[in-house]
Design a protein around this motif. Structure first.
Motif, PDB file in Angstrom:
ATOM      1  N   GLU A 109       0.708  -1.129   0.014  1.00  0.00           N
ATOM      2  CA  GLU A 109      -0.094   0.119   0.121  1.00  0.00           C
ATOM      3  C   GLU A 109       0.959   1.138  -0.101  1.00  0.00           C
ATOM      4  O   GLU A 109       1.952   1.306   0.613  1.00  0.00           O
ATOM      5  CB  GLU A 109      -0.959  -0.023   1.216  1.00  0.00           C
ATOM      6  N   VAL A 110       0.470   2.349  -0.571  1.00  0.00           N
ATOM      7  CA  VAL A 110       0.982   3.756  -0.506  1.00  0.00           C
ATOM      8  C   VAL A 110      -0.150   4.699   0.257  1.00  0.00           C
ATOM      9  O   VAL A 110      -1.250   4.736  -0.428  1.00  0.00           O
ATOM     10  CB  VAL A 110       1.167   4.123  -2.051  1.00  0.00           C
ATOM     11  N   HIS A 111       0.288   5.229   1.265  1.00  0.00           N
ATOM     12  CA  HIS A 111      -0.764   6.108   1.912  1.00  0.00           C
ATOM     13  C   HIS A 111      -0.244   7.463   1.577  1.00  0.00           C
ATOM     14  O   HIS A 111       0.913   8.048   2.184  1.00  0.00           O
ATOM     15  CB  HIS A 111      -0.673   5.802   3.569  1.00  0.00           C
ATOM     16  N   PHE A 112      -0.942   8.398   0.931  1.00  0.00           N
ATOM     17  CA  PHE A 112      -0.788   9.807   0.752  1.00  0.00           C
ATOM     18  C   PHE A 112      -1.455  10.705   2.274  1.00  0.00           C
ATOM     19  O   PHE A 112      -2.561  10.323   2.442  1.00  0.00           O
ATOM     20  CB  PHE A 112      -1.396  10.381  -0.577  1.00  0.00           C
ATOM     21  N   ARG A 113      -0.527  11.563   2.711  1.00  0.00           N
ATOM     22  CA  ARG A 113      -1.167  12.189   4.001  1.00  0.00           C
ATOM     23  C   ARG A 113      -0.779  13.511   3.867  1.00  0.00           C
ATOM     24  O   ARG A 113       0.297  13.966   3.116  1.00  0.00           O
ATOM     25  CB  ARG A 113      -0.674  11.710   5.190  1.00  0.00           C
ATOM     26  N   THR A 114      -1.460  14.475   4.533  1.00  0.00           N
ATOM     27  CA  THR A 114      -0.956  15.556   4.895  1.00  0.00           C
ATOM     28  C   THR A 114      -0.580  15.803   6.238  1.00  0.00           C
ATOM     29  O   THR A 114      -0.778  15.158   7.072  1.00  0.00           O
ATOM     30  CB  THR A 114      -2.271  16.909   4.356  1.00  0.00           C
ATOM     31  N   LEU A 115       0.149  16.967   6.668  1.00  0.00           N
ATOM     32  CA  LEU A 115       0.781  17.151   7.708  1.00  0.00           C
ATOM     33  C   LEU A 115       0.414  18.271   8.488  1.00  0.00           C
ATOM     34  O   LEU A 115       0.914  19.437   7.797  1.00  0.00           O
ATOM     35  CB  LEU A 115       2.478  16.819   8.125  1.00  0.00           C
ATOM     36  N   VAL A 116      -0.137  18.307   9.678  1.00  0.00           N
ATOM     37  CA  VAL A 116      -0.431  19.784  10.360  1.00  0.00           C
ATOM     38  C   VAL A 116       0.261  19.756  11.614  1.00  0.00           C
ATOM     39  O   VAL A 116       0.390  18.565  12.287  1.00  0.00           O
ATOM     40  CB  VAL A 116      -1.972  19.948  10.435  1.00  0.00           C
ATOM     41  N   SER A 117       0.439  21.031  12.088  1.00  0.00           N
ATOM     42  CA  SER A 117       1.018  21.109  13.498  1.00  0.00           C
ATOM     43  C   SER A 117      -0.161  20.803  14.511  1.00  0.00           C
ATOM     44  O   SER A 117      -1.220  20.784  14.042  1.00  0.00           O
ATOM     45  CB  SER A 117       1.826  22.481  13.839  1.00  0.00           C
ATOM     46  N   GLY A 118       0.394  21.207  15.881  1.00  0.00           N
ATOM     47  CA  GLY A 118      -0.488  20.936  16.890  1.00  0.00           C
ATOM     48  C   GLY A 118      -1.316  22.273  17.270  1.00  0.00           C
ATOM     49  O   GLY A 118      -1.211  23.145  16.484  1.00  0.00           O
ATOM     50  N   ALA A 119      -2.112  22.124  18.291  1.00  0.00           N
ATOM     51  CA  ALA A 119      -2.837  23.270  18.696  1.00  0.00           C
ATOM     52  C   ALA A 119      -1.937  24.639  19.242  1.00  0.00           C
ATOM     53  O   ALA A 119      -2.128  25.765  19.018  1.00  0.00           O
ATOM     54  CB  ALA A 119      -3.851  22.865  19.862  1.00  0.00           C
ATOM     55  N   LYS A 120      -0.708  24.155  19.652  1.00  0.00           N
ATOM     56  CA  LYS A 120       0.004  25.286  20.264  1.00  0.00           C
ATOM     57  C   LYS A 120       0.504  26.191  18.994  1.00  0.00           C
ATOM     58  O   LYS A 120       0.741  27.466  19.014  1.00  0.00           O
ATOM     59  CB  LYS A 120       1.366  24.688  20.766  1.00  0.00           C
ATOM     60  N   THR A 121       0.519  25.638  17.893  1.00  0.00           N
ATOM     61  CA  THR A 121       0.991  26.677  16.759  1.00  0.00           C
ATOM     62  C   THR A 121      -0.102  26.825  15.810  1.00  0.00           C
ATOM     63  O   THR A 121      -0.077  26.957  14.576  1.00  0.00           O
ATOM     64  CB  THR A 121       2.157  25.864  15.764  1.00  0.00           C
ATOM     65  N   GLY A 122      -1.457  26.518  15.991  1.00  0.00           N
ATOM     66  CA  GLY A 122      -2.554  26.800  15.238  1.00  0.00           C
ATOM     67  C   GLY A 122      -2.900  25.944  14.126  1.00  0.00           C
ATOM     68  O   GLY A 122      -3.318  26.286  13.012  1.00  0.00           O
ATOM     69  N   LYS A 123      -2.602  24.681  14.179  1.00  0.00           N
ATOM     70  CA  LYS A 123      -2.774  23.851  13.261  1.00  0.00           C
ATOM     71  C   LYS A 123      -2.078  23.891  12.025  1.00  0.00           C
ATOM     72  O   LYS A 123      -2.525  23.998  10.889  1.00  0.00           O
ATOM     73  CB  LYS A 123      -4.415  23.438  13.051  1.00  0.00           C
ATOM     74  N   LYS A 124      -0.986  24.596  11.719  1.00  0.00           N
ATOM     75  CA  LYS A 124      -0.378  24.975  10.681  1.00  0.00           C
ATOM     76  C   LYS A 124       0.241  23.827   9.656  1.00  0.00           C
ATOM     77  O   LYS A 124       0.347  22.739  10.133  1.00  0.00           O
ATOM     78  CB  LYS A 124       0.953  25.762  11.209  1.00  0.00           C
ATOM     79  N   ASN A 125      -0.343  24.021   8.492  1.00  0.00           N
ATOM     80  CA  ASN A 125       0.022  22.970   7.591  1.00  0.00           C
ATOM     81  C   ASN A 125       1.534  23.006   7.553  1.00  0.00           C
ATOM     82  O   ASN A 125       2.455  23.905   6.898  1.00  0.00           O
ATOM     83  CB  ASN A 125      -0.500  23.261   6.120  1.00  0.00           C
ATOM     84  N   LEU A 126       2.384  21.892   7.574  1.00  0.00           N
ATOM     85  CA  LEU A 126       3.825  21.783   7.887  1.00  0.00           C
ATOM     86  C   LEU A 126       4.383  21.366   6.277  1.00  0.00           C
ATOM     87  O   LEU A 126       5.789  21.321   6.286  1.00  0.00           O
ATOM     88  CB  LEU A 126       4.397  20.830   8.621  1.00  0.00           C
TER      89      LEU A 126
END
Length: 254
Positions: free
Chosen positions: A131-148
């Motif tokens: 399998e190949v899993h494509f994902r997006t990555l966001v930060s936690g609440a401390k940094t406002g759920k920023k897309n990394l």
């Protein structure tokens, strides 16, 4: 006797033996052979009926020769390159434990490959059940759920397989491997220790700190413990300092 569009089409496809083609590329070969748009399905079926084409993932095919099926595994990284082009035009970066292994020059084929993207999230099952899993990555609440995504790209490394594939840099690979959740019995420590043995002098404190600010406090603490237990004093001190300064000393009593 003049060749029909079907004859010309098959000849063009055969010249691409063992190449990875998208469905759009196959359709383009058909149209250039004189075939009509209305008979695209017929053209695809010609290849499937003759055993010249095998679907490896959504909209992605490999041109095959049944007498050389043992070569199929050699195409894996070409397939990955094509999947990224098709499903994530903005790019994709190999993540997790496989990225750690790539730094160690381990190019084995994983059962599950994680690829981070800017905005694509999906799972693809390949022809051999991998399998190949494509994902997006966001930060936690401390940094406002920023897309990394930009942070990932800035610290990515490129390598040819022979197609160009990108995977995350040393600090990202290390922290992400320490955050894997599929190990029910705990983190796979052997790869992390092997990685530290090879690269402990190369870990950049500034990058480690930047990543820990966004997301990786628990993995950083796991790194601190491993560094302490295996006598990597520089990594231990670095991790301890970041935890103390950024997270108020969270976990440091453990």
């Amino acid at each position: 006797m003049r060749n029909t569009p079907s004859d010309i089409f098959v000849k063009k496809i055969i010249t691409n033996m063992w190449k990875i083609l998208t469905k759009n590329e196959i359709i383009e070969y058909w149209l250039r052979s004189g075939g009509s748009q209305s008979r695209v399905t017929y053209a695809m079926n010609i290849l499937l009926w003759r055993g010249l084409l095998e679907r490896v993932a959504s909209w992605v095919y490999v041109v095959i020769d049944d007498s050389e099926l043992s070569n199929r595994g050699d195409q894996y990284w070409n397939i990955i390159h094509t999947l990224i082009q098709v499903h994530s035009p903005s790019g994709g970066i190999i993540w997790g434990e496989k990225a750690l292994e790539l730094h160690l020059q381990n190019y084995s084929i994983p059962d599950v490959l994680i690829i981070y993207t800017r905005d694509t999230a999906m799972r693809i099952r390949l022809m051999d059940s991998r399998e190949v899993h494509f994902r997006t990555l966001v930060s936690g609440a401390k940094t406002g759920k920023k897309n990394l995504w930009r942070t990932i790209v800035d610290h990515a490394i490129s390598i040819d397989f022979p197609e160009k594939i990108r995977f995350c840099g040393k600090e990202l690979a290390l922290l992400e491997s320490l955050s894997l959740r599929q190990h029910e019995s705990g983190i796979e420590e052997a790869n992390v220790v092997r990685f530290l043995r090879a690269f402990y002098r190369d870990i950049d404190r500034r990058i480690l700190w930047e990543l820990a600010r966004y997301r990786y406090i628990r993995p950083l603490n796991r790194l601190r413990v491993i560094a302490r237990d295996f006598w990597y004093e520089g990594i231990y001190s670095m991790s301890r300092e970041i935890i103390r300064n950024e997270w108020g000393g969270c976990y440091l009593n453990l």
